[in-house]
Design a protein around this motif. Sequence first.
Motif, PDB file in Angstrom:
ATOM      1  N   ALA A  80       9.272  25.555 -15.770  1.00 31.43           N
ATOM      2  CA  ALA A  80      10.468  25.943 -15.014  1.00 31.43           C
ATOM      3  C   ALA A  80      10.049  26.683 -13.745  1.00 31.43           C
ATOM      4  O   ALA A  80      10.610  26.469 -12.668  1.00 31.43           O
ATOM      5  N   ALA A  81       9.029  27.534 -13.877  1.00 35.03           N
ATOM      6  CA  ALA A  81       8.553  28.294 -12.714  1.00 35.03           C
ATOM      7  C   ALA A  81       7.966  27.345 -11.676  1.00 35.03           C
ATOM      8  O   ALA A  81       8.179  27.499 -10.473  1.00 35.03           O
ATOM      9  N   LYS A  84      12.980  31.237 -11.874  1.00 41.17           N
ATOM     10  CA  LYS A  84      12.301  32.469 -12.277  1.00 41.17           C
ATOM     11  C   LYS A  84      12.617  32.694 -13.749  1.00 41.17           C
ATOM     12  O   LYS A  84      13.782  32.711 -14.145  1.00 41.17           O
ATOM     13  N   VAL A  85      11.575  32.825 -14.543  1.00 42.25           N
ATOM     14  CA  VAL A  85      11.782  32.973 -15.976  1.00 42.25           C
ATOM     15  C   VAL A  85      11.441  34.381 -16.402  1.00 42.25           C
ATOM     16  O   VAL A  85      10.369  34.902 -16.063  1.00 42.25           O
ATOM     17  N   PHE A  86      12.340  35.016 -17.121  1.00 43.25           N
ATOM     18  CA  PHE A  86      12.097  36.357 -17.638  1.00 43.25           C
ATOM     19  C   PHE A  86      12.115  36.309 -19.154  1.00 43.25           C
ATOM     20  O   PHE A  86      13.078  35.831 -19.756  1.00 43.25           O
ATOM     21  N   ARG A  87      11.040  36.790 -19.768  1.00 41.27           N
ATOM     22  CA  ARG A  87      10.979  36.827 -21.227  1.00 41.27           C
ATOM     23  C   ARG A  87      11.551  38.158 -21.702  1.00 41.27           C
ATOM     24  O   ARG A  87      10.924  39.197 -21.527  1.00 41.27           O
ATOM     25  N   ALA A  88      12.740  38.133 -22.300  1.00 39.84           N
ATOM     26  CA  ALA A  88      13.367  39.367 -22.776  1.00 39.84           C
ATOM     27  C   ALA A  88      13.109  39.514 -24.266  1.00 39.84           C
ATOM     28  O   ALA A  88      13.496  38.655 -25.050  1.00 39.84           O
ATOM     29  N   GLU A  89      12.435  40.586 -24.637  1.00 36.53           N
ATOM     30  CA  GLU A  89      12.151  40.801 -26.051  1.00 36.53           C
ATOM     31  C   GLU A  89      13.373  41.335 -26.785  1.00 36.53           C
ATOM     32  O   GLU A  89      13.595  41.047 -27.941  1.00 36.53           O
ATOM     33  N   THR A  90      14.156  42.139 -26.076  1.00 35.24           N
ATOM     34  CA  THR A  90      15.308  42.759 -26.733  1.00 35.24           C
ATOM     35  C   THR A  90      16.574  42.470 -25.937  1.00 35.24           C
ATOM     36  O   THR A  90      16.515  42.061 -24.780  1.00 35.24           O
ATOM     37  N   ALA A  91      17.698  42.739 -26.578  1.00 32.43           N
ATOM     38  CA  ALA A  91      18.989  42.589 -25.915  1.00 32.43           C
ATOM     39  C   ALA A  91      19.042  43.499 -24.689  1.00 32.43           C
ATOM     40  O   ALA A  91      19.503  43.122 -23.611  1.00 32.43           O
ATOM     41  N   GLY A  92      18.508  44.715 -24.846  1.00 30.81           N
ATOM     42  CA  GLY A  92      18.526  45.690 -23.759  1.00 30.81           C
ATOM     43  C   GLY A  92      17.754  45.208 -22.541  1.00 30.81           C
ATOM     44  O   GLY A  92      18.221  45.324 -21.401  1.00 30.81           O
ATOM     45  N   GLN A  93      16.581  44.624 -22.797  1.00 28.48           N
ATOM     46  CA  GLN A  93      15.779  44.103 -21.680  1.00 28.48           C
ATOM     47  C   GLN A  93      16.515  43.001 -20.935  1.00 28.48           C
ATOM     48  O   GLN A  93      16.480  42.925 -19.714  1.00 28.48           O
ATOM     49  N   ALA A  94      17.177  42.141 -21.682  1.00 29.69           N
ATOM     50  CA  ALA A  94      17.914  41.037 -21.057  1.00 29.69           C
ATOM     51  C   ALA A  94      19.043  41.582 -20.197  1.00 29.69           C
ATOM     52  O   ALA A  94      19.233  41.170 -19.054  1.00 29.69           O
ATOM     53  N   THR A 120      16.759  21.103 -13.978  1.00 29.95           N
ATOM     54  CA  THR A 120      15.298  21.210 -13.954  1.00 29.95           C
ATOM     55  C   THR A 120      14.915  21.891 -12.653  1.00 29.95           C
ATOM     56  O   THR A 120      14.714  21.235 -11.643  1.00 29.95           O
ATOM     57  N   GLY A 121      14.898  23.194 -12.675  1.00 30.94           N
ATOM     58  CA  GLY A 121      14.664  23.959 -11.450  1.00 30.94           C
ATOM     59  C   GLY A 121      15.937  24.039 -10.630  1.00 30.94           C
ATOM     60  O   GLY A 121      16.913  23.345 -10.908  1.00 30.94           O
ATOM     61  N   PRO A 122      15.947  24.926  -9.616  1.00 29.69           N
ATOM     62  CA  PRO A 122      17.166  25.121  -8.829  1.00 29.69           C
ATOM     63  C   PRO A 122      17.475  23.925  -7.935  1.00 29.69           C
ATOM     64  O   PRO A 122      16.571  23.330  -7.356  1.00 29.69           O
ATOM     65  N   GLU A 150      19.038  30.373  -6.177  1.00 29.12           N
ATOM     66  CA  GLU A 150      18.167  31.119  -7.085  1.00 29.12           C
ATOM     67  C   GLU A 150      18.562  30.820  -8.516  1.00 29.12           C
ATOM     68  O   GLU A 150      19.729  30.933  -8.873  1.00 29.12           O
ATOM     69  N   MET A 151      17.589  30.440  -9.315  1.00 24.04           N
ATOM     70  CA  MET A 151      17.858  30.169 -10.723  1.00 24.04           C
ATOM     71  C   MET A 151      16.967  31.073 -11.570  1.00 24.04           C
ATOM     72  O   MET A 151      15.738  31.027 -11.458  1.00 24.04           O
ATOM     73  N   HIS A 152      17.603  31.910 -12.384  1.00 22.19           N
ATOM     74  CA  HIS A 152      16.861  32.812 -13.274  1.00 22.19           C
ATOM     75  C   HIS A 152      17.150  32.418 -14.720  1.00 22.19           C
ATOM     76  O   HIS A 152      18.307  32.238 -15.094  1.00 22.19           O
ATOM     77  N   ILE A 153      16.088  32.280 -15.477  1.00 23.01           N
ATOM     78  CA  ILE A 153      16.274  31.939 -16.889  1.00 23.01           C
ATOM     79  C   ILE A 153      15.781  33.110 -17.736  1.00 23.01           C
ATOM     80  O   ILE A 153      14.610  33.504 -17.642  1.00 23.01           O
ATOM     81  N   VAL A 154      16.688  33.695 -18.500  1.00 25.85           N
ATOM     82  CA  VAL A 154      16.311  34.796 -19.383  1.00 25.85           C
ATOM     83  C   VAL A 154      16.067  34.208 -20.767  1.00 25.85           C
ATOM     84  O   VAL A 154      16.995  33.770 -21.447  1.00 25.85           O
ATOM     85  N   LEU A 155      14.802  34.120 -21.137  1.00 24.05           N
ATOM     86  CA  LEU A 155      14.458  33.605 -22.471  1.00 24.05           C
ATOM     87  C   LEU A 155      14.532  34.765 -23.450  1.00 24.05           C
ATOM     88  O   LEU A 155      13.747  35.710 -23.374  1.00 24.05           O
ATOM     89  N   LEU A 156      15.482  34.677 -24.357  1.00 24.03           N
ATOM     90  CA  LEU A 156      15.820  35.818 -25.202  1.00 24.03           C
ATOM     91  C   LEU A 156      15.170  35.734 -26.578  1.00 24.03           C
ATOM     92  O   LEU A 156      15.309  34.732 -27.275  1.00 24.03           O
ATOM     93  N   ASN A 157      14.477  36.799 -26.945  1.00 24.80           N
ATOM     94  CA  ASN A 157      13.901  36.860 -28.292  1.00 24.80           C
ATOM     95  C   ASN A 157      14.892  37.538 -29.241  1.00 24.80           C
ATOM     96  O   ASN A 157      15.516  36.885 -30.052  1.00 24.80           O
TER      97      ASN A 157
END
Lengths: 783, 201
Positions: A72-73, A78-88, A270-272, A286-293
């Motif tokens: 995706a990058a 832009k991909v952000f790996r969020a470990e917690t709900a708070g981080q997301a 597939t990308g912005p 701008e496309m941001h993907i928050v990958l949520l754990n």
Amino acid sequence: MSDTSIKGDIRAALSNENLRGALGRFADDYLESRQAAYRNKDFNDLRDKIAEIKSRAAGRMEELAERFAAEAARRGAKVFRAETAGQARDYILNLARERGVKTIVKSKSMASEEIHLNRYLAEAGMEVVETDLGEWIIQLCGQRPSHMVLPAIHMTRGQVAGIFSRETGEELPPEISRLVKVARENLRQKFLKAELGISGANIAVAETGTLVMVTNEGNGRLTTTLPPLHVAVVGLEKLVERFIDAVPILEALPRSATSQQLTSYVTMLTGPAPAVDASGSPVQKEMHIVLLNNGRTEMQSDPVFKEALQCIRCASCLNVCPVFQLVGGHVFGYVYTGSIGSVLTAFFNGLENAAEIQSLCLGCQRCKDFCPAKINLPRLINDLRTRIAQQSGLSLPQRLFLKKVLTNRSLFHGLLRAAAVGQKPFVKEGTVRHLPFFLAGQASVRNLPALAEEPLRNWFNRYAAREAEEKAGKGAAREADKRDSKQENNQETRKESKPQSKVESTTENKAGDAAEGAAYRAKTEKEAGRKTGSKARPRAGLFAGCLTDFIYPEIGISMVKVLESTGFEVVFPRGQTCCGYPARQLGAPEVMAEVARQNLAVFEDAGADYILTPCPTCTHALKNIYPELSAGDPALQARAAAMAGKVCDFAELVYRQIKDGTAPGLRLKALNKKVTYHDSCHLKRSLGITLEPRELLKTAGAKLVEMPYADRCCGFGGSYFLKYPELSAQILDQKLDCIRKTGAGLVAVECPGCLMQLRKGLKERGEKAVEARFLAEILADQL
Amino acid sequence: MAVPDLEVAKPGWEAGALYDTFKTNAGIVSARVDRAADNTEAALKIKEIILQTGAKKVVAAPSPLVDSLLPDDLWAAGTGPALHRKDLRRHAPDAGVGISAFDLAIVETGTLVQDATNLDCRLVSTLPPVHVALVPTDRIVPTLQDALELYGRDPDGLPPYLAFISGPSRTADIERVLTIGVHGPSELYIIFIDRPGGETV
């Protein structure tokens, strides 16, 4: 949620006519429309593919997440790996602040609801607008969605008109097409001015960094097209490896969720893609993907619960759930609703939030048949139940009963006999409180049968003795068997006179354990002797189960009669005790394992060719759960598997004998009656028996009339009818209505729990024209 | 955006039969399907649809097919609605009809597929209440699987925005009553063209 508050919620839901009407109609329509949607697809083939794709992906979640992020990058997201709900939440809020966002349009996203994103952004002063029609309705009236796919299913057009009138300041009529138009016009303005669009995704493809969105209204397309900034909140369980893996999911999800071949829109990002600002000038999208754990890797590393990551969020498990149909997601759910909701809640929102929800599951297993991802939800909920019980602990009386009484057969049965005597002055009220089903500690429920004066085991003793006299001299070994059992019977009578004195007798159990091996060897030798000798008839060992043994001995007696006349020799091994299933349901699998060992030894001694029980739950326990429970002990497991191989359903065996011609056919007087048949949950879904009881009824000359939804639960559910009597009664009511529609005077069942429940309902309704009877009884009467 | 260079035809796929079944299936999801022999006939059909809707403003997403079908002088000056091909972010919100070309049609589900990376394709197919979709008749495939296999052949060439459209926008969120036309178009017309690229009107 406290126990009293959930009961209050249940009562409120049950008295909400709109909710019940809407959910009930949907439940009926859903079955039909879903079937039509699958008319050109092989559902089982599809679910096998999905289960394979999703379990493979779940097994490599971290690897696929990394690959997805890289792909995706590479394509500009832009991909952000969020470990917690708070981080997301923080990531999205900071981004929105940095870009000066004032208005946010959202298309439906469960993941964003899971992290309570709206509240967080709104508290930061942003206008957050849900644009899915159902979600918007819910947002405007400050409620929670009651269903994962149809968030406002509990509301009427009149209520929606009221909500929209308040929002628009215009008096709106309760016309659906008008209300939809109002939503279009109002939300269109939000779309055109929003600086940020937030969406979820149904699939995330690691190979290509693609997000797939499945929608109907077009709000998903607008959310991802008009605002120049797009944030997608995507749970890690949405990952699949290959682009082509999306196919079976896209084939099943719309069919299972909304009974469509495909939704109006499927969008693959597939990308912005290019964007313009509100004035029409081109801007860099701008496309941001928050990958949520948020609990998903914990789920993935759990050998049992990783299966839940296969879920594609179609909500079919809600749509076919008898409890959900009554109360909806406000009672039966947290963010995620229904049976899958209770499992997801445990991991995403904490075990404490899942405790009450999972307790609403009846255990009817209907959801298992419909899940397009082939998740064994009943099993997951069972495990969840055990974990919650282990964490919060059983109540003291429950623990005492399960660990001290249920594992001590003679004590348990002694208490039951004492109760049978003790109940005498109250028999008119008809209450049972002492079987393991009734341990929930509730007050008595009316119109239940009394404990039988003579349990099946005692009847069988007399019967066996009489038979032995008749055949005196034929087979010394058999005589020895009878003497054995008589001795034990005497011993038991002695124990029964002083049940209290045995409460602490755990040493006896240990001695029993030690004796087990020896008994097994002795039995094997004995059996070998029997096999080499003349073997006239196949031997059927009867495992009665508590309800038949102590409440409905006549069921067992009927089984004996039918089996004998089909050419079986029937034995009743006296050492048998409760199958242990109720203990597992209460969260004490170790107690079930203990009684399993006891029953195993007893039936090995009996040398039966077949093991039959009138109770499908017992059959399921003996056949399917005992081998599972002994995993880790190969010798024990081999014995459990050997026993499981002999266990079968009564109707299954009798029908097979007749069909194969391996035994003399049943000679029955013609019944000449309209009969309808109720499928018991465990019999149909744990054992797959649906045809045989029906065929036997026809053999008996019954005019079989199918009731609508014959396989819908009667509401008994073991201790469920004591824990949630209002729900159980409502489900029973629906069942009785279905029975009534057939015009049959007789409803046949093959489960003592269903029998108890149906009889209770018929009695309460004062229904004199319909009788509920056990299949074996019906057959025995025609002999 | 141009039709991607995908080899669609497979032995055994016959355009006529595929079209008939597509028409049935797309009809089930409330799309109206028609077929034109060439661009001239297609342009006439489009004009008819536009006149029927009474639209004052029409927006079209530029593409070789759309451009060859719809010349700027589709109507003599002042005799028909305004046709816009540029500045669509401004024009699409109040246009009555949007027109765009599609890359594939899927028989099984009555679905159209479009590389909608070009923003104009999305603006004309999401904002106006009526959407007219144009598809060359030889670009019909039997199943969703076939369509995804075509795009999946070249993972690196996947368009950023790939759109699948089956009928008009719909909802059943109030009392589960099916209502056509929520955020997207309430009418979807699909015109297949047997010999695209022929004479223009």
